[in-house]
Scaffold this motif. Structure first.
Motif, PDB file in Angstrom:
ATOM      1  N   PHE A 299       0.841  -1.195   0.000  1.00 22.14           N
ATOM      2  CA  PHE A 299       0.000   0.000   0.000  1.00 22.14           C
ATOM      3  C   PHE A 299       0.878   1.247   0.000  1.00 22.14           C
ATOM      4  O   PHE A 299       1.608   1.504   0.959  1.00 22.14           O
ATOM      5  CB  PHE A 299      -0.922   0.011   1.220  1.00 22.14           C
ATOM      6  CG  PHE A 299      -1.927   1.132   1.187  1.00 22.14           C
ATOM      7  CD1 PHE A 299      -3.049   1.062   0.370  1.00 22.14           C
ATOM      8  CD2 PHE A 299      -1.746   2.280   1.955  1.00 22.14           C
ATOM      9  CE1 PHE A 299      -3.969   2.099   0.330  1.00 22.14           C
ATOM     10  CE2 PHE A 299      -2.668   3.319   1.914  1.00 22.14           C
ATOM     11  CZ  PHE A 299      -3.773   3.227   1.101  1.00 22.14           C
ATOM     12  N   GLU A 300       0.823   2.022  -1.068  1.00 25.20           N
ATOM     13  CA  GLU A 300       1.697   3.190  -1.207  1.00 25.20           C
ATOM     14  C   GLU A 300       1.058   4.448  -0.637  1.00 25.20           C
ATOM     15  O   GLU A 300       1.650   5.175   0.132  1.00 25.20           O
ATOM     16  CB  GLU A 300       2.025   3.410  -2.685  1.00 25.20           C
ATOM     17  CG  GLU A 300       2.846   2.293  -3.305  1.00 25.20           C
ATOM     18  CD  GLU A 300       4.336   2.415  -2.991  1.00 25.20           C
ATOM     19  OE1 GLU A 300       4.848   3.551  -3.048  1.00 25.20           O
ATOM     20  OE2 GLU A 300       4.979   1.391  -2.698  1.00 25.20           O
ATOM     21  N   ARG A 301      -0.130   4.700  -1.066  1.00 27.36           N
ATOM     22  CA  ARG A 301      -0.825   5.893  -0.575  1.00 27.36           C
ATOM     23  C   ARG A 301      -2.289   5.863  -0.993  1.00 27.36           C
ATOM     24  O   ARG A 301      -2.685   5.062  -1.834  1.00 27.36           O
ATOM     25  CB  ARG A 301      -0.170   7.173  -1.109  1.00 27.36           C
ATOM     26  CG  ARG A 301      -0.466   7.453  -2.559  1.00 27.36           C
ATOM     27  CD  ARG A 301       0.238   8.690  -3.067  1.00 27.36           C
ATOM     28  NE  ARG A 301       1.673   8.465  -3.192  1.00 27.36           N
ATOM     29  CZ  ARG A 301       2.523   9.352  -3.726  1.00 27.36           C
ATOM     30  NH1 ARG A 301       2.070  10.523  -4.166  1.00 27.36           N
ATOM     31  NH2 ARG A 301       3.804   9.087  -3.831  1.00 27.36           N
ATOM     32  N   GLY A 302      -3.046   6.764  -0.426  1.00 25.73           N
ATOM     33  CA  GLY A 302      -4.444   6.891  -0.809  1.00 25.73           C
ATOM     34  C   GLY A 302      -4.829   8.350  -0.832  1.00 25.73           C
ATOM     35  O   GLY A 302      -4.243   9.172  -0.124  1.00 25.73           O
TER      36      GLY A 302
ATOM     37  N   TYR B 306       1.062   6.852   3.125  1.00 30.54           N
ATOM     38  CA  TYR B 306       1.606   5.680   3.811  1.00 30.54           C
ATOM     39  C   TYR B 306       3.121   5.583   3.665  1.00 30.54           C
ATOM     40  O   TYR B 306       3.816   5.245   4.592  1.00 30.54           O
ATOM     41  CB  TYR B 306       0.907   4.422   3.284  1.00 30.54           C
ATOM     42  CG  TYR B 306       0.630   3.438   4.383  1.00 30.54           C
ATOM     43  CD1 TYR B 306      -0.128   3.815   5.493  1.00 30.54           C
ATOM     44  CD2 TYR B 306       1.109   2.147   4.338  1.00 30.54           C
ATOM     45  CE1 TYR B 306      -0.388   2.928   6.525  1.00 30.54           C
ATOM     46  CE2 TYR B 306       0.855   1.247   5.362  1.00 30.54           C
ATOM     47  CZ  TYR B 306       0.104   1.646   6.445  1.00 30.54           C
ATOM     48  OH  TYR B 306      -0.137   0.759   7.461  1.00 30.54           O
ATOM     49  N   ASN B 307       3.627   5.887   2.495  1.00 29.25           N
ATOM     50  CA  ASN B 307       5.092   5.856   2.354  1.00 29.25           C
ATOM     51  C   ASN B 307       5.651   7.283   2.363  1.00 29.25           C
ATOM     52  O   ASN B 307       4.917   8.272   2.250  1.00 29.25           O
ATOM     53  CB  ASN B 307       5.518   5.054   1.121  1.00 29.25           C
ATOM     54  CG  ASN B 307       5.080   5.720  -0.171  1.00 29.25           C
ATOM     55  OD1 ASN B 307       4.510   6.811  -0.155  1.00 29.25           O
ATOM     56  ND2 ASN B 307       5.350   5.063  -1.284  1.00 29.25           N
ATOM     57  N   GLN B 309       7.453   8.939   0.231  1.00 32.58           N
ATOM     58  CA  GLN B 309       7.342   9.704  -1.000  1.00 32.58           C
ATOM     59  C   GLN B 309       6.027  10.478  -1.033  1.00 32.58           C
ATOM     60  O   GLN B 309       5.979  11.637  -1.453  1.00 32.58           O
ATOM     61  CB  GLN B 309       7.454   8.755  -2.208  1.00 32.58           C
ATOM     62  CG  GLN B 309       7.857   9.448  -3.501  1.00 32.58           C
ATOM     63  CD  GLN B 309       9.108  10.301  -3.336  1.00 32.58           C
ATOM     64  OE1 GLN B 309      10.115   9.843  -2.812  1.00 32.58           O
ATOM     65  NE2 GLN B 309       9.032  11.566  -3.747  1.00 32.58           N
ATOM     66  N   ALA B 310       4.973   9.833  -0.563  1.00 30.68           N
ATOM     67  CA  ALA B 310       3.666  10.500  -0.543  1.00 30.68           C
ATOM     68  C   ALA B 310       3.688  11.697   0.401  1.00 30.68           C
ATOM     69  O   ALA B 310       3.067  12.733   0.138  1.00 30.68           O
ATOM     70  CB  ALA B 310       2.581   9.508  -0.124  1.00 30.68           C
TER      71      ALA B 310
END
Lengths: 414, 414
Positions: A299-302, B306-307, B309-310
Motif C-alpha cells: 500500500f503506497e498511498r491513498g 503511507y510511504n 514519497q507521498a
C-alpha cells in the motif's frame, strides 16, 4: 451426550455485560465431541433458577452453570442445585480451610459470608479455583452431571481447563471428534448461493453444511464427526471439493480470513503495489488495506478526494468530465483510478465514487448508487452497483465489492 | 410484562459467533421498563425450537426471537412459530412484492426460495426490514406478543428501533418509568475515572450508576426509576450535574453519540472545514469523519501518505525532516498537518504518524508510538502517545485520541 449451559445473573438479562462464557464453553464442548443443545440465561431469582435447572435436568445429561456462586445474598446457584435434586447442603471443613487459606495468602480477612462457599450438596465434589475464592461444584449421580462454576471468565476458564474438560473427556472417551471449517464467499447472496448447491445441501449428513449470511458475505460452515481428526478433515475436504466445483469463483477464504487479508496475500505474491482514490468510502478501503500487518509492502498511498476540487487537483480528473457526467459516474471513477495510479506510480489504482446517503440522491442517481474502477497496466475497468441500506452499509458494501473485484482480477493475472 | 428472548442458530451453540443481539435487546427492553426473565439459545433444529418456543409462550407475555428467518432450509423460525400456536402459514402477496422490489432495486434476481419469506402465520403482520430482505414477524393475540427478527444485527436493530420498541412502549405504558442515560467519556481510564467519583458511586441509589469500559472510552450508565419520564429525567439531570463538576472535561456526549459525530457538530457550528493526513491510521480517521451524514460540508479531502514519497509529494514534508527525525516524529506530524491544510485550503489539518505494529518497532521508537498534530490558523500543535495492544487497537486508539484532542480544541475556539 446432550449438554446445556445455564448462565445465571440479572446483569446478563439487563444487557449490562455480554455473555462471553457460554460462547467459550460451547467451543470447548464441541472440540471434545459433546453436543450442546441449549443455552439459557436466567436472573438472580430462586424460582426461575430452579425452574430452569429442573427442565434442563429432565432433558439433558450434562448441565453446566456459570454465575451465582459468590458469597452474597443474590448468589443462589448452590442452594438451587441442591433443591432441584432433593439433596442437603453440608459444610465441608476441608473446603473452608482452603478458602481461608486463599484469603490469608492475599493478606485479607475472610468475611463471614464467605463461609457459605464451603457448603456443598451431598455427593458433590468441589472444583478447585486457582484464580479466586469461590470453589466450583461437580455432581455426578443418577446419570446426570452437574457442573457449577463462577461467572468470572478467568476463574471459569481455569476450572474448565484444569478439571471439567479432563473429567468429561475421560468419562465420555468416545473416539468421536467434531471438526468445523467455515468457507467464506463474497459476490453472491445467500439464497442464490443456496440454489446453486441445493442438492448438496439436501443430501448433507456428515459433514453438515450450514449457510450463514453476514454483511457483504455468506459463509458455509462444514461440520464433520469422525473417529479421528484426520478422518474428519478428509470428510470436510471431500465436501469442499464438491462445493468448489459449483461455487469456487465466490470462495475467497476460510475461518478467520477476511477480504483485505486475502487481497494482501495476492498483492504480496505478485509483488504488486496499490494506491486508492476514495470518494464515498471516505478512507474505509485504505483503513481495511492497512489493517493487515506489513501492509506498507503493497500500500503506497491513498487520496480521499471527497470534494470535486480534490479530484481535479490530485487525481487529474478533467473538469469537463465532472461537468458532463458528474462526480458519480463511470467516467469519473475511471479517471480517479488512473489518476491515483499515475500519481503514486503504483501497479494498481482503485477508486470509488457514489452517493452514500441518506441525502444527496436524485431520480437518475439514487442513494446507494456507486461507481468503482480498477486501473492497471492493461487499462481501466469500471463497475456500477446499486446498494441499499444505511450510509454505513453503503460504504461497507462498496469496500467489500471493490476488494472482491480486485481479488478476482489479481487471480486472473497470475 | 414478562419477556424472554430466544436466539436461534447452531453457530451460537458451537460458539462460532458471539450473541451480541440479546445483550442489546435486553438493554432496550430495560429502558422501556419491560422485565426480561429469561434468555435461551437453541440450534437450527425443529423439535428443539418448538419445545423452547412452547415453554416460553406458557410462562411469558412477550417472546422475542432472532435468527432463522432467512430463505434457506435451516431457517425454521417462521414455521415453528406457526406450529407452536397452531396457526397456518399463508403467502402474503404484498409482502412478496416488497421482497421482489428489494431485489429489483439491488439489480439482482430473486431466487425462488426467497418466496418462503413472504409467508406469515395467520393474524401476524410483517415488520419492515430497512436493511435487508427478510421481513420480521409481529404476532399479538390471546395476550401473547411474539416478535421474530433476523439474526443480522443491523437488520434486527433497525426493526427494533423503527417498529418493535414503539409498539411495546405504546402497548405497555405503565406508570413506573425506567430511564437510562449513558454519559460517554474519553481521555481517562476506567479506574482513574472511578477514583474521581468514588463517593458518588458509593452513595448511588436512584439513579444507579454503572461504569462500563470499552475501547478508547468509558461510559457511565445512569438509570432512574420514577413515576413519570419527567421525574426520571430530573433525577438523572441532578446526578449528571454532580458528575460534571468532577469529570466534565472528559464527557464528550450521550447515548448513541460518538466522537466523530460530536466533532462534526462542532465543525458545523463553527463553519470550519478539515482535511486529514494519515499515515499509521491508514484512512480510519477519514472513514470516521465521513461516516456522519452531511460530512461533505466540513470534510474536504484526506491524504493517506503511507510511504515517505507521498508525504514529500503531496504534503510537502521536507526530505531533511524525514532524514533527521524520521517519519515517526513530532516534526513530521507537524509538517503533515500543515501540509494537508495548505493543500486542501481548509481551516484545519490533522495528521497521524506512528508504528501500528506488530513489526517495525525499535528501542527508541517502540510499537505503539504515535505522533499526531493539529494545524489551524494559529499554527500547529503536536502530541505524542504510546499505545499498546494489537495493530487494530493502536489504529483505533490513535483515531480516538486525535478526535478527542480536536474536540477540545474546537470547544476552546468558540
Amino acid at each position: 451426550m446432550k449438554a446445556e449451559i445455564i448462565t445465571i445473573g440479572t446483569e446478563l438479562l439487563l444487557g449490562q455485560i455480554i455473555d462471553t462464557n457460554s460462547q467459550w464453553i460451547g467451543q470447548k464442548l464441541a472440540e471434545i465431541g459433546v453436543d450442546l443443545y441449549y443455552k439459557a440465561t436466567v436472573g438472580d431469582n430462586k424460582k426461575r433458577i430452579l425452574d430452569t435447572l429442573q427442565s434442563s435436568i429432565e432433558r439433558s445429561d450434562i448441565i453446566i452453570t456459570t454465575g451465582g456462586l459468590g458469597p452474597t445474598q443474590d448468589d443462589l446457584t448452590r442452594e438451587c442445585i441442591a433443591e432441584a435434586l432433593g439433596l442437603d447442603l453440608s459444610k465441608n471443613e476441608d473446603l473452608l480451610e482452603e478458602i481461608k487459606g486463599y484469603f490469608n495468602r492475599m493478606g485479607r480477612n475472610m468475611a463471614d459470608n464467605n463461609i457459605k462457599q464451603a457448603y456443598l450438596p451431598e455427593g458433590a465434589v468441589a472444583i478447585a479455583n486457582s484464580e479466586g475464592t469461590a470453589p466450583g461444584i461437580l455432581l455426578d449421580q443418577a446419570g446426570k452431571i452437574i457442573v457449577a462454576m463462577p461467572g468470572v471468565p478467568i476463574e471459569m476458564k481455569a476450572m474448565m481447563v484444569e478439571t471439567v474438560l479432563p473429567y468429561l473427556k475421560k468419562k465420555f472417551s468416545k473416539a468421536e471428534v467434531i471438526k468445523s471449517r467455515v468457507i467464506k464467499t463474497c459476490g453472491i447472496g445467500e439464497s442464490s448461493l443456496e440454489e446453486l448447491i441445493s442438492d448438496i445441501l439436501i443430501e448433507q449428513t456428515n459433514p453438515t453444511i450450514a449457510p450463514l449470511a453476514s454483511q457483504g458475505e455468506v459463509k458455509l460452515r462444514l461440520t464433520a464427526k469422525a473417529d479421528s481428526e484426520e478422518e474428519a478433515n478428509k470428510l470436510i475436504n471431500l465436501k469442499e471439493a464438491k462445493l468448489r466445483e459449483r461455487i469456487g469463483e465466490y470462495i475467497y477464504g476460510y475461518d478467520d480470513d477476511n477480504l483485505e487479508g486475502v487481497v494482501a496475500k495476492l498483492l504480496w505474491a505478485r509483488k504488486l503495489t496499490i494506491a486508492t482514490a476514495e470518494s464515498c468510502t471516505g478512507g474505509l478501503i485504505g483503513d481495511r488495506l492497512t489493517s493487515v500487518a506489513g501492509s506498507s509492502a503493497y500500500f503506497e498511498r491513498g487520496v480521499i478526494s471527497y470534494n470535486n476540487q480534490a479530484k481535479v487537483d490530485l487525481l487529474k480528473v478533467k473538469e469537463s468530465t465532472l461537468k458532463k457526467y458528474g462526480a458519480v459516474s463511470s467516467q469519473t471513477a475511471e479517471e480517479m483510478a488512473k489518476g491515483v495510479r499515475d500519481l503514486a506510480k503504483t501497479d494498481i489504482g482503485i477508486s470509488t465514487t457514489g452517493i452514500a446517503g441518506p441525502g444527496g440522491g436524485s431520480i437518475e442517481k439514487p442513494v446507494g448508487l456507486v461507481y468503482m474502477a480498477i486501473a492497471d497496466k492493461n487499462g481501466v475497468e469500471s463497475y456500477k452497483y446499486q446498494f441499499n441500506g444505511s450510509r454505513g452499509k453503503v460504504k461497507y458494501m462498496t469496500s467489500q465489492v471493490i476488494l472482491n473485484l480486485l481479488r478476482k482480477k489479481l487471480l486472473a493475472t497470475s
